[in-house]
Motif scaffolding. Structure first.
Motif, short mmCIF file in Angstrom:
data_model
loop_
_atom_site.label_atom_id
_atom_site.label_comp_id
_atom_site.label_asym_id
_atom_site.label_seq_id
_atom_site.Cartn_x
_atom_site.Cartn_y
_atom_site.Cartn_z
N ARG A 63 0.83 -1.20 0.01
CA ARG A 63 -0.02 0.08 0.05
C ARG A 63 0.80 1.23 -0.05
O ARG A 63 1.88 1.38 0.79
N VAL A 64 0.33 2.36 -0.70
CA VAL A 64 1.27 3.47 -0.68
C VAL A 64 1.19 4.14 0.51
O VAL A 64 0.17 4.56 0.79
N SER A 65 2.35 4.65 1.09
CA SER A 65 2.45 5.52 2.28
C SER A 65 2.87 6.78 2.26
O SER A 65 2.74 7.54 3.03
N SER A 66 3.55 6.93 0.92
CA SER A 66 4.26 8.28 0.99
C SER A 66 4.42 8.57 -0.60
O SER A 66 4.82 7.80 -1.38
N SER A 84 -8.34 7.63 -2.13
CA SER A 84 -8.63 6.18 -2.09
C SER A 84 -7.08 5.42 -1.52
O SER A 84 -7.13 4.50 -0.85
N LEU A 85 -6.17 6.35 -1.41
CA LEU A 85 -4.81 5.90 -0.97
C LEU A 85 -4.62 5.83 0.56
O LEU A 85 -4.19 6.81 1.35
N SER A 86 -5.56 4.80 1.27
CA SER A 86 -6.17 5.09 2.46
C SER A 86 -4.97 4.89 3.55
O SER A 86 -4.84 5.17 4.74
N GLN A 87 -3.76 4.45 2.93
CA GLN A 87 -2.70 4.23 3.88
C GLN A 87 -1.29 5.34 3.92
O GLN A 87 -0.48 5.24 4.59
N ILE A 88 -1.89 6.29 3.17
CA ILE A 88 -0.88 7.55 2.90
C ILE A 88 -0.66 8.32 3.93
O ILE A 88 -1.59 8.64 4.72
N THR A 89 0.58 8.63 4.49
CA THR A 89 0.94 9.40 5.63
C THR A 89 1.61 10.70 5.12
O THR A 89 1.54 11.67 6.01
N SER A 99 -2.74 22.02 -11.83
CA SER A 99 -4.02 22.99 -11.89
C SER A 99 -5.26 22.18 -11.67
O SER A 99 -5.45 20.99 -11.02
N GLY A 100 -6.43 22.64 -12.00
CA GLY A 100 -7.55 22.14 -11.83
C GLY A 100 -8.01 22.04 -10.21
O GLY A 100 -7.49 22.92 -9.26
N THR A 101 -9.07 21.12 -9.76
CA THR A 101 -9.62 21.20 -8.52
C THR A 101 -8.44 20.51 -7.46
O THR A 101 -7.94 19.34 -7.80
N LEU A 102 -8.34 21.15 -6.24
CA LEU A 102 -7.54 20.62 -5.63
C LEU A 102 -7.93 19.40 -5.10
O LEU A 102 -9.14 18.96 -4.74
N PRO A 103 -7.06 18.32 -4.90
CA PRO A 103 -7.79 16.93 -4.39
C PRO A 103 -8.13 16.72 -3.19
O PRO A 103 -7.57 17.51 -2.18
N SER A 104 -9.34 16.10 -2.84
CA SER A 104 -9.82 15.92 -1.83
C SER A 104 -8.96 15.06 -0.99
O SER A 104 -8.64 13.84 -1.56
N LEU A 105 -8.76 15.35 0.11
CA LEU A 105 -8.01 14.49 1.08
C LEU A 105 -8.98 13.79 2.26
O LEU A 105 -8.41 13.26 3.36
N ALA A 106 -10.13 14.06 2.08
CA ALA A 106 -11.20 13.60 3.09
C ALA A 106 -11.11 12.23 3.54
O ALA A 106 -10.68 11.15 2.54
N ASN A 107 -10.89 12.07 4.87
CA ASN A 107 -11.06 10.65 5.33
C ASN A 107 -9.91 9.88 5.31
O ASN A 107 -9.64 8.66 5.52
N LEU A 108 -8.60 10.64 5.02
CA LEU A 108 -7.30 9.78 4.94
C LEU A 108 -6.77 9.88 6.59
O LEU A 108 -5.98 10.73 6.85
N THR A 109 -7.27 8.92 7.40
CA THR A 109 -7.03 9.15 8.72
C THR A 109 -5.64 8.98 8.98
O THR A 109 -5.27 9.18 10.26
N LEU A 110 -4.75 8.43 8.18
CA LEU A 110 -3.28 8.30 8.39
C LEU A 110 -2.43 9.38 8.06
O LEU A 110 -1.25 9.52 8.37
N LEU A 111 -3.13 10.19 7.24
CA LEU A 111 -2.17 11.13 6.62
C LEU A 111 -1.66 12.36 7.72
O LEU A 111 -2.64 12.85 8.48
N ARG A 112 -0.47 12.34 7.79
CA ARG A 112 0.14 13.45 8.87
C ARG A 112 0.70 14.63 8.30
O ARG A 112 0.55 15.61 8.80
N GLU A 113 1.27 14.62 6.97
CA GLU A 113 1.67 15.70 6.40
C GLU A 113 1.01 15.95 4.90
O GLU A 113 1.35 14.82 4.23
N ALA A 114 0.68 16.97 4.40
CA ALA A 114 0.13 17.38 3.25
C ALA A 114 0.66 18.81 2.66
O ALA A 114 0.71 19.77 3.26
N TYR A 115 1.70 18.69 1.68
CA TYR A 115 2.08 19.98 1.05
C TYR A 115 1.63 20.17 -0.34
O TYR A 115 2.33 19.40 -1.18
#
Length: 922
Positions: A63-66, A84-89, A99-115
């Motif tokens: 699973r993708v984590s980073s 859908s990458l539910s394991q990404i941190t 460009s375009g719509t910024l991706p929704s990060l909703a419900n990524l419960t393990l995500l710690r950092e988003a740049y």
């Protein structure tokens, strides 16, 4: 039972690999879609084994984590199913061109950092940051193309949040009061957005160390008191906003090293606690209105003070004792901006507004009446030992009356009426007149307060002496009662005599009141004396002082008159085209001249301009408008009703409109207006409109403030036209006017949405006029490119950098350094007046205080005819009477009959203030 459990375990053992396989398949689909969307293809991204791609890290289950793709000049859009990458941190996509719509990060419960910063995203989906329970860092700064979006309140679901960066991200609206949900938040950067409103109170209890809220487009506002409770704070950037009030006591903020407060509207002295902060290294305070002694910081601190603050001295040292006392007084009033802008220097007797001094330079009177001040009454007034008069009436003051005021040895008058004061009135000496009416919860003579009125002293109470009931013996009381009755009888007789005399004088004055209408055969009488009849308050209510200029007190004369159509035809040469002064949506204005040379302007309104207004309503408004006199308002002198036709008679302004002198000066053969003339005209307009706003209880307001409604007299002094009584109701009645006037760029944004008429709409229009005076450009220039055609939008962009203003100035002005500084101050005022949110615009009193110091004496550059305007010291009936006498005409004016009330104009019909909406005087 045991066999049943074994079967369950066996089933789970078979399903788990299947579920893992399906999850891995989801990740593979997302990564394949991401690869296809990116341009160019990232280095090391090839084949289907995405866990081996450069910058991609997977866990032991595949699973993708980073994902790290920062600073690779990538473009394209991010797949919407990225969450859908539910394991990404870790998600690192910054410094690209996505460009375009910024991706929704909703419900990524393990995500710690988003740049996601420094890209070209265009929108943020709703709920994009919901359910991020592990989130610690979210960076969105530098996405300049985002559509306006509000602060993401769903971040309250991220209790671990430490850092949130969203500068240059087009955030709009207020900052929600949610910071109690972030016990670990240390870094908050929201600079260069369009956030408005005040700082949320929960911010003051947060653990934030780094706070950047600077350079909001319109400006955050309110006070900064909560900074005092942010004891962990180390860096504060709040510059280029609209914060007001004083700098708070920051003695507990011991870690603070960088404090940027420039370009706000801060007032009051710089606290010694700020100057004593041991870790402070940088502080900027320029472009505020700070007061008190010049602050002195340690040599280790880089300080920027600028030149616009109002420190009492230009060198270190204490202020004059009277100045220090008055600053304490201002402090109790929360350091109002009006005082900070006008109380300059170290001598309170050197033309300080609201302050009167004797010949020895001692303060003898303070007049804060009707200034909308809030706060409390300062005990420091007792330090002004020469004080004789103290007027604090008609404000919003609260708290008690300080006992120390009773120690003032020369106090004669204390007026605290119409505030929100509480507590017991102290005992003043018998020579002091204390006026307390209009304070619902004040106590006098031991009485108890009542919500229904001013118990103990009545709703109109005036305490004349310090004696209280019960202090005298019974014999003294009896003598006192007898003396009181005698005095009351004498006073009653005097009042009756005064009333009889007043009636006699009025009868003599009314002998010019009736005008015969030769065409209709009906008599039309003058406006009923006392036409205000409580509608705009008593005369004293209307004679409120405007700003600081004693000459602004209006004059009311009893010459309100109805004029026959025959007279108006004679004085205008039968409404000859040669006498047309101007045309508008209301009809035509004609010049009229009496035999003695007195000139008037006659506005002949079309039926469509007056609408269906009832006759009594029209007459009632005229009854009020003809009472209003102010040196910077065009006087309405009389009226005529001829069948369905209605005409208004004004004083004549011989030099035409401001628009003619500003935009068409070459066509009129006159030199362009100098800067001194322009700023003087601006001050005249501000004073006139400020006076109209002081009559707000009567809904007096200017309805169409633009250069064509600013008229100039012989001496080029300006007067405001087109004002009246306005009903504030969004009933659609103003929709056509909104569309038309909005085309010319003078109406505030909120008027186009609701149609409500408020004083803040006048302030916006005044700001547009200031921009026109500076640039020589009209509010709307359709011949220019779109980005420059709307003056306000273009000019507010210019204001971002002071250096740009020079290129925007009307070329004919060619300013020197001193004039340029003056223009910059007016430009700054124009920017504040045209703020998008009404509550962020100042009132007209603020404009008067800014412009007043800039105006110097000047002489007209054009030779103009003297004495061609109407003499306001002579009423129109008297002028007409002289003319009629010259013509040996006696029929026009006769004695008023005993039945004059049949045809007299009602001063205020029942329900007038609730139902009347006027467009007649346009």
């Amino acid at each position: 039972m045991r066999s049943h459990c074994r079967r369950k375990f066996l089933i789970l053992s078979l399903l788990l690999p299947l579920l893992l396989c399906l999850s891995s398949a989801d990740d593979a689909a997302v990564m394949t879609k991401l690869l296809a969307a990116l341009s160019p293809t990232p280095s090391g991204w090839s084949g289907s084994a995405y866990c081996e791609w450069s910058g991609v890290v997977c866990d032991s289950s595949g699973r993708v984590s980073s994902i790290t793709l920062s600073s690779q000049s990538l473009s394209g859009t991010i797949p919407s199913n990225l969450n859908s990458l539910s394991q990404i941190t870790l998600l690192s996509l910054q410094n690209n061109r996505f460009s375009g719509t910024l991706p929704s990060l909703a419900n990524l419960t393990l995500l710690r950092e988003a740049y996601l910063d420094s890209n070209n995203f265009t929108s943020v989906p709703d709920g994009a940051f919901a359910g991020l329970s592990s989130l610690q860092t979210l960076s969105l700064s530098g996405n300049l193309n985002l559509s306006p979006w509000p602060f993401p309140s769903e971040l309250t679901q991220s209790p671990s949040l430490v850092t949130f960066y969203a500068s240059y991200a087009n955030l709009v609206g207020s900052i929600p009061d949610i910071f109690g949900s972030f016990p670990n938040l240390q870094n908050l950067r929201l600079s260069y957005n369009n956030l408005t409103g005040s700082l949320p109170s929960s911010l003051g209890m947060s653990e934030i160390q780094n706070l950047w809220l600077n350079n909001q487009a319109t400006g955050l506002s309110g006070r900064l008191d909560l900074l005092a409770t942010m004891i962990q704070i180390s860096q504060v950037w709040l510059h280029a906003n609209a914060f007001t009030g004083p700098i708070p006591d920051l003695s507990n903020c011991t870690s603070l090293f960088d404090l940027q407060l420039r370009d706000n509207q801060l007032t009051g002295p710089v606290p010694t606690s700020v100057m004593s902060l041991s870790n402070l290294r940088n502080i900027s305070l320029q472009n505020n209105k700070l007061q008190g002694p010049l602050p002195v910081f340690p040599k280790t601190v880089k300080v920027q003070l600028g030149t616009t603050n109002s420190f009492c001295l230009s060198t270190p040292g204490p202020c004059d004792s009277q100045v220090s006392t008055l600053l304490k007084v201002a402090g109790a009033l929360q350091y109002p901006i009006t005082l900070a802008e006008s109380w300059e220097g170290n001598d309170a007797c050197n033309q300080w507004p609201f302050i009167t001094c004797d010949s020895s330079g001692r303060v003898i009177a303070v007049n804060f009446a009707k200034q909308h001040f809030t706060g409390t009454i300062s005990p420091a007034f007792s330090n002004l030992t020469s004080l004789r008069s103290l007027y604090l009436n008609d404000n919003n003051l609260s708290g008690i009356i300080p006992e120390s005021l009773t120690t003032l040895p020369q106090l004669q008058t204390l007026d605290i009426s119409n505030n929100n004061l509480t507590g017991l009135v102290p005992k003043f000496g018998s020579s002091v007149k204390v006026v307390t009416k209009g304070n619902l919860y004040i106590l006098t003579n031991g009485s108890t307060p009542s919500a229904g009125g001013n118990s103990g002293s009545g709703s109109n109470s005036t305490i004349q002496s310090g004696s209280t009931s019960g202090e005298s013996k019974s014999s003294s009381v009896s003598i006192g009662m007898i003396v009181g009755l005698v005095i009351a009888a004498v006073v009653s007789v005097l009042v009756v005599l005064l009333l009889l005399y007043n009636c006699y004088v009025r009868r003599r004055h009314r002998k010019f009141g009736r005008v015969q209408n030769p065409e209709s055969g009906k008599e039309m009488t003058n406006v009923k004396d006392g036409g205000l009849n409580g509608y705009a308050g008593a005369a004293s209510e209307m004679q409120s002082q405007s700003s600081t200029d004693q000459s602004e007190i209006p004059v009311f004369d009893g010459g309100n008159v109805a004029i026959s159509i025959q007279v108006l035809r004679q004085v205008t040469n039968n409404f000859s085209e040669d006498n047309i002064l101007g045309k508008g949506g209301f009809g035509v204005v004609y010049r009229g001249e009496l035999q003695d040379g007195t000139k008037i302007a006659v506005k002949r309104m079309e039926a469509s301009a007056t609408g269906t207004k009832g006759m009594s309503e029209f007459q009632a408004e005229i009854a009020v408008l003809t009472k209003v006199r102010h040196r910077h308002l065009v006087a309405l002198l009389g009226y005529c009703i001829n069948g369905n036709e209605r005409l208004l008679v004004y004083e004549y302004m011989p030099q035409g409109t401001l628009g003619q002198h500003l935009f068409e000066w070459s066509e009129h053969g006159c030199p362009p207006l100098s800067w001194k003339q322009r700023v003087t005209i601006a001050l005249d307009v501000a004073r006139g409109v400020e006076y109209l706003h002081s009559l707000a209880r009567s809904s007096f307001i200017h309805r169409d403030l633009k250069p064509s409604n600013i008229l100039l007299g012989n001496d080029m002094r300006a007067k405001v036209a087109d004002f009246g009584l306005v009903k504030n109701a969004p009933d659609g009645k103003y929709s056509l006017e909104t569309r038309l006037a909005g085309t010319f760029g003078y109406l505030a944004p909120e008027y186009a949405a609701t149609g409500r008429v408020t004083t803040k709409i006048d302030v916006y229009a005044f700001g547009v006029i200031l921009m026109e005076l500076i640039t020589g450009r009209k509010a709307l220039e359709e011949t220019l490119p779109e980005e420059r055609s709307h003056l306000v939008t273009w000019f507010r962009r210019i204001l971002i950098s002071k250096g740009n203003i020079l290129n925007a100035i009307d070329a004919v002005l060619n300013p020197d350094e001193e004039t340029y500084d003056s223009i910059c101050r007016v430009a700054e005022l124009a920017g504040h007046c045209t703020a998008r949110e009404p509550h962020q615009r100042p009132d007209m009193g603020h404009a008067v205080n800014v412009l007043g110091p800039l105006v110097e004496q000047w002489k007209p550059s054009c030779q103009v005819e003297e004495n061609c305007g109407i003499d306001l010291h002579t009423s129109l009936p008297q002028a007409l009477l002289r003319w009629q006498a010259d013509e040996s005409t006696s029929r026009a004016f006769g004695d008023v009959s005993s039945s004059r009330t049949e045809a007299s104009i009602p001063s205020k019909p029942s329900g007038f203030t609730d139902t009347f909406s006027s467009t007649d005087c346009r």
